[in-house]
Design an enzyme around this catalytic site. Structure first.
Site, PDB file in Angstrom:
ATOM      1  N   GLN A 113       0.782  -1.241   0.000  1.00 11.49           N
ATOM      2  CA  GLN A 113       0.000   0.000   0.000  1.00 11.49           C
ATOM      3  C   GLN A 113       0.818   1.297   0.000  1.00 11.49           C
ATOM      4  O   GLN A 113       0.492   2.234  -0.723  1.00 11.49           O
ATOM      5  CB  GLN A 113      -0.949   0.007   1.217  1.00 11.49           C
ATOM      6  CG  GLN A 113      -1.874   1.195   1.225  1.00 11.49           C
ATOM      7  CD  GLN A 113      -2.901   1.237   2.337  1.00 11.49           C
ATOM      8  OE1 GLN A 113      -3.494   2.266   2.592  1.00 11.49           O
ATOM      9  NE2 GLN A 113      -3.168   0.133   3.003  1.00 11.49           N
TER      10      GLN A 113
ATOM     11  N   GLU B 126       1.522  -1.384   8.297  1.00  6.34           N
ATOM     12  CA  GLU B 126       0.714  -0.292   8.835  1.00  6.34           C
ATOM     13  C   GLU B 126       0.755  -0.135  10.362  1.00  6.34           C
ATOM     14  O   GLU B 126       1.150   0.894  10.899  1.00  6.34           O
ATOM     15  CB  GLU B 126      -0.740  -0.513   8.375  1.00  6.34           C
ATOM     16  CG  GLU B 126      -1.756   0.435   8.958  1.00  6.34           C
ATOM     17  CD  GLU B 126      -1.543   1.875   8.517  1.00  6.34           C
ATOM     18  OE1 GLU B 126      -1.383   2.099   7.320  1.00  6.34           O
ATOM     19  OE2 GLU B 126      -1.530   2.768   9.391  1.00  6.34           O
TER      20      GLU B 126
ATOM     21  N   ASP C 245       0.642   3.590   6.031  1.00  9.99           N
ATOM     22  CA  ASP C 245       0.790   3.212   4.626  1.00  9.99           C
ATOM     23  C   ASP C 245       0.527   4.387   3.673  1.00  9.99           C
ATOM     24  O   ASP C 245       1.442   5.029   3.196  1.00  9.99           O
ATOM     25  CB  ASP C 245      -0.163   2.061   4.300  1.00  9.99           C
ATOM     26  CG  ASP C 245       0.357   0.735   4.824  1.00  9.99           C
ATOM     27  OD1 ASP C 245       1.561   0.638   5.096  1.00  9.99           O
ATOM     28  OD2 ASP C 245      -0.438  -0.198   4.954  1.00  9.99           O
TER      29      ASP C 245
ATOM     30  N   GLY D 229      -7.689  19.606  20.260  1.00 11.13           N
ATOM     31  CA  GLY D 229      -7.203  20.953  19.982  1.00 11.13           C
ATOM     32  C   GLY D 229      -7.601  21.859  21.127  1.00 11.13           C
ATOM     33  O   GLY D 229      -7.727  21.422  22.278  1.00 11.13           O
ATOM     34  N   GLY D 230      -7.862  23.110  20.832  1.00  9.64           N
ATOM     35  CA  GLY D 230      -8.263  24.037  21.884  1.00  9.64           C
ATOM     36  C   GLY D 230      -9.752  23.972  22.184  1.00  9.64           C
ATOM     37  O   GLY D 230     -10.228  24.563  23.154  1.00  9.64           O
TER      38      GLY D 230
HETATM   39  N1  CAO Z   1      12.064  -9.774  -9.268  1.00  9.78           N
HETATM   40  C1  CAO Z   1      12.881 -10.449  -8.434  1.00  9.78           C
HETATM   41  N2  CAO Z   1      12.876 -10.306  -7.101  1.00  9.78           N
HETATM   42  C2  CAO Z   1      11.992  -9.436  -6.577  1.00  9.78           C
HETATM   43  C3  CAO Z   1      11.107  -8.695  -7.386  1.00  9.78           C
HETATM   44  C4  CAO Z   1      11.164  -8.884  -8.795  1.00  9.78           C
HETATM   45  N3  CAO Z   1      10.366  -8.240  -9.623  1.00  9.78           N
HETATM   46  N4  CAO Z   1      10.355  -7.916  -6.576  1.00  9.78           N
HETATM   47  C5  CAO Z   1      10.757  -8.160  -5.313  1.00  9.78           C
HETATM   48  N5  CAO Z   1      11.751  -9.086  -5.311  1.00  9.78           N
HETATM   49  C6  CAO Z   1      12.459  -9.615  -4.166  1.00  9.78           C
HETATM   50  C7  CAO Z   1      13.240  -8.597  -3.404  1.00  9.78           C
HETATM   51  O1  CAO Z   1      14.439  -8.283  -4.064  1.00  9.78           O
HETATM   52  C8  CAO Z   1      13.464  -9.321  -2.079  1.00  9.78           C
HETATM   53  O2  CAO Z   1      14.521 -10.217  -2.224  1.00  9.78           O
HETATM   54  P1  CAO Z   1      15.649 -10.483  -1.078  1.00  9.78           P
HETATM   55  O3  CAO Z   1      14.965 -10.350   0.224  1.00  9.78           O
HETATM   56  O4  CAO Z   1      16.117 -11.851  -1.395  1.00  9.78           O
HETATM   57  O5  CAO Z   1      16.694  -9.480  -1.237  1.00  9.78           O
HETATM   58  C9  CAO Z   1      12.202 -10.174  -1.945  1.00  9.78           C
HETATM   59  O6  CAO Z   1      11.553 -10.106  -3.201  1.00  9.78           O
HETATM   60  C10 CAO Z   1      11.254  -9.755  -0.850  1.00  9.78           C
HETATM   61  O7  CAO Z   1      11.029  -8.344  -0.874  1.00  9.78           O
HETATM   62  P2  CAO Z   1      10.458  -7.598   0.407  1.00  9.78           P
HETATM   63  O8  CAO Z   1      11.376  -7.786   1.579  1.00  9.78           O
HETATM   64  O9  CAO Z   1      10.184  -6.197   0.062  1.00  9.78           O
HETATM   65  O10 CAO Z   1       9.057  -8.314   0.582  1.00  9.78           O
HETATM   66  P3  CAO Z   1       8.442  -9.091   1.815  1.00  9.78           P
HETATM   67  O11 CAO Z   1       7.142  -9.613   1.359  1.00  9.78           O
HETATM   68  O12 CAO Z   1       9.407 -10.089   2.365  1.00  9.78           O
HETATM   69  O13 CAO Z   1       8.219  -7.943   2.916  1.00  9.78           O
HETATM   70  C11 CAO Z   1       7.379  -5.827   3.691  1.00  9.78           C
HETATM   71  C12 CAO Z   1       7.135  -7.069   2.824  1.00  9.78           C
HETATM   72  C13 CAO Z   1       6.219  -4.882   3.454  1.00  9.78           C
HETATM   73  C14 CAO Z   1       7.447  -6.247   5.168  1.00  9.78           C
HETATM   74  C15 CAO Z   1       8.702  -5.167   3.271  1.00  9.78           C
HETATM   75  O14 CAO Z   1       8.686  -4.954   1.889  1.00  9.78           O
HETATM   76  C16 CAO Z   1       8.977  -3.834   3.961  1.00  9.78           C
HETATM   77  O15 CAO Z   1       9.308  -3.768   5.155  1.00  9.78           O
HETATM   78  N6  CAO Z   1       8.880  -2.728   3.180  1.00  9.78           N
HETATM   79  C17 CAO Z   1       9.203  -1.395   3.643  1.00  9.78           C
HETATM   80  C18 CAO Z   1       8.109  -0.828   4.466  1.00  9.78           C
HETATM   81  C19 CAO Z   1       6.787  -0.812   3.737  1.00  9.78           C
HETATM   82  O16 CAO Z   1       6.634  -0.222   2.709  1.00  9.78           O
HETATM   83  N7  CAO Z   1       5.819  -1.468   4.366  1.00  9.78           N
HETATM   84  C20 CAO Z   1       4.441  -1.182   4.053  1.00  9.78           C
HETATM   85  C21 CAO Z   1       3.851  -1.954   3.075  1.00  9.78           C
HETATM   86  S1  CAO Z   1       2.175  -1.444   2.997  1.00  9.78           S
HETATM   87  O17 CAO Z   1       1.510  -2.165   4.347  1.00  9.78           O
END
Ligand code: CAO
Length: 425
Positions: free
Chosen positions: A21, A144, A176, A255-256
């Protein structure tokens, strides 16, 4: 009527390496304003929200469609040599890259900020993370509610006593979508900066910081509490002791001007038959007239905010009694009190908002035709302009624009076919 070409951000090319998101909300808004937003997704699966909480089997979930309108979708495995080559080309040709991967993921993919700058010194790299760079929690992954807790919203929201007491999460996406909106401001600022310097820069907004920015007045309250030991606008004052941290204030104004949520006709069966009522000092006299308490206009126990505060909850009780005894539903109550210029509003359900005529008319709620869903309702652009009215178009199907985007990058149909065969796209 706007055409894509005359929209303010037409010609701005954005690599949308976002998911869930926070990132998608940011790039969706930039797409509404005319940017060419190319969403890169993993082949076969795509953004996880495509399949989360589906309401119709086998079609993109509303979670995805409502955050990815007006974009193009390119599937690309950026961990294959072919995928890395395509991403490299895209970086050379784009203005902005937005990402919200977990900490370090982009570096592990081989696209460090140093390398991105080498490829394209004009590139603006925009990132959302849970915590800012160098923060002692920088390694944490975030969603979030993690951000709402880390940014101060949860500790200051909810009830301070009773069976529902405890830190409380808001339904609004403070961590988010709110972070995405902050990031959009950062991107546009960097873009204007680039027009002056010719150079891009890295823009980052942490979800913790974005929540904290919205909790500014709660930080104000902490500073006041440190100084004087109490907060006179909180419902605890003056009957209950304060500790050394900002308490949760239930539905207090913040607020106030004191405020509270009051029951209206039908509250026994309708969970949203309430209004928010604000006791603005400026309209105290009209409030007394409105609720049939003319004697309060001159009674020293009522004439100033300070005099009212010790029994403010009893005053809210009297206003609520007036609403209920005169049989006013929430709309009638707001209509009545607005005649006295009292700041108030009905508590709106999502169902009422979805069907609200004014919101549909203004484009805040829109219906969007979609290739496989038929059509879907979504929240449109909340920012209104005098000449620009963003047109919301459907979110892309997974990989819908892969071949077109690759062709635009100069790949031949044979090369594109080879990439498909290698599962790189
Ligand atoms: N091709 C190949 N690899 C890909 C890819 C693509 N098109 N898109 C993503 N990947 C890979 C990434 O490189 C990553 O690989 P490694 O961990 O091996 O380096 C892997 O997919 C996982 O990516 P991620 O860590 O972003 O995803 P996740 O599902 O494990 O975690 C989240 C999700 C949200 C916890 C994490 O992305 C995060 O903390 N993001 C930052 C904060 C954020 O935006 N959070 C809010 C999201 S909205 O609620």
């Amino acid at each position: 009527m706007n055409t894509q070409q005359n929209l303010p951000l037409a010609g701005v090319k954005i690599i949308d390496f976002t998911h869930v998101q926070a990132g998608p909300a940011c790039t969706q808004m930039l797409a509404w304003f005319g940017a060419d937003v190319i969403k890169i997704e993993r082949p076969g699966s795509g953004d996880v929200t495509r399949t989360q909480l589906r309401d119709i089997p086998d079609v993109d979930a509303l979670y995805f469609t409502m955050l990815n309108s007006n974009k193009r979708s390119l599937t690309l495995n950026t961990k294959t040599p072919e995928g890395k080559e395509v991403l490299t080309k895209l970086i050379k040709e784009s203005d902005v890259m937005v990402e919200n991967f977990g900490p370090g993921a982009l570096d592990r993919m081989g696209f460090t900020w140093d390398y991105i700058q080498e490829l394209n010194p004009r590139m603006i790299l925009a990132s959302v993370k849970g915590f800012s760079e160098g923060h002692h929690y920088e390694h944490l992954r975030a969603y979030e509610n993690v951000a709402q807790c880390a940014g101060g919203a949860a500790s200051t929201t909810g009830w301070w006593k009773g069976e529902n007491a405890g830190p409380t999460i808001s339904a609004a996406a403070l961590g988010d979508s709110n972070t995405g909106m902050h990031l959009a401001i950062g991107i546009l600022t960097a873009y204007i900066g680039r027009q002056k310097t010719g150079k891009g820069q890295k823009v980052a907004c942490s979800m913790q910081d974005a929540v904290l920015n919205l909790c500014r007045v709660k930080m104000r309250d902490q500073l006041r509490l440190d100084k004087v030991g109490y907060l006179e606008e909180y419902p605890q004052y003056p009957h209950e002791p304060f500790t050394d941290v900002v308490p949760r204030g239930g539905n207090a104004g913040g607020g106030g001007q004191p405020g509270w949520i009051l029951k209206c006709h039908g509250w026994e069966s309708d969970p949203n038959a309430y209004i928010y009522f604000t006791v603005q000092d400026l309209v105290w006299t009209p409030i007394c007239e409105a609720i049939g308490r003319p004697e309060w206009k001159t009674d020293p126990a009522y004439t100033t905010p300070k005099a009212r505060q010790p029994h403010i909850m009893a005053i809210f009780g009297a206003i609520e009694n007036f609403i209920l005894s005169t049989g006013k539903d929430k709309y009638a109550a707001v209509e009545y009190f607005s005649g006295f210029e009292i700041p108030c509003a009905p508590v709106m359900s999502m169902k009422e908002l979805l069907h609200d005529k004014s919101l549909r008319q203004s484009g805040s709620i829109v219906e969007v035709p979609h290739k496989t869903r038929g059509s879907y309702w979504t929240v449109g652009c909340p920012i209104k302009f005098s000449t620009l009215r963003p047109k919301v178009t459907a979110s892309p199907l997974l990989g819908e624009h892969t071949d077109k985007v690759l062709a635009e990058l100069g790949y031949s149909s044979e090369q594109i076919a080879a990439m498909h065969a290698a599962n790189a796209v």
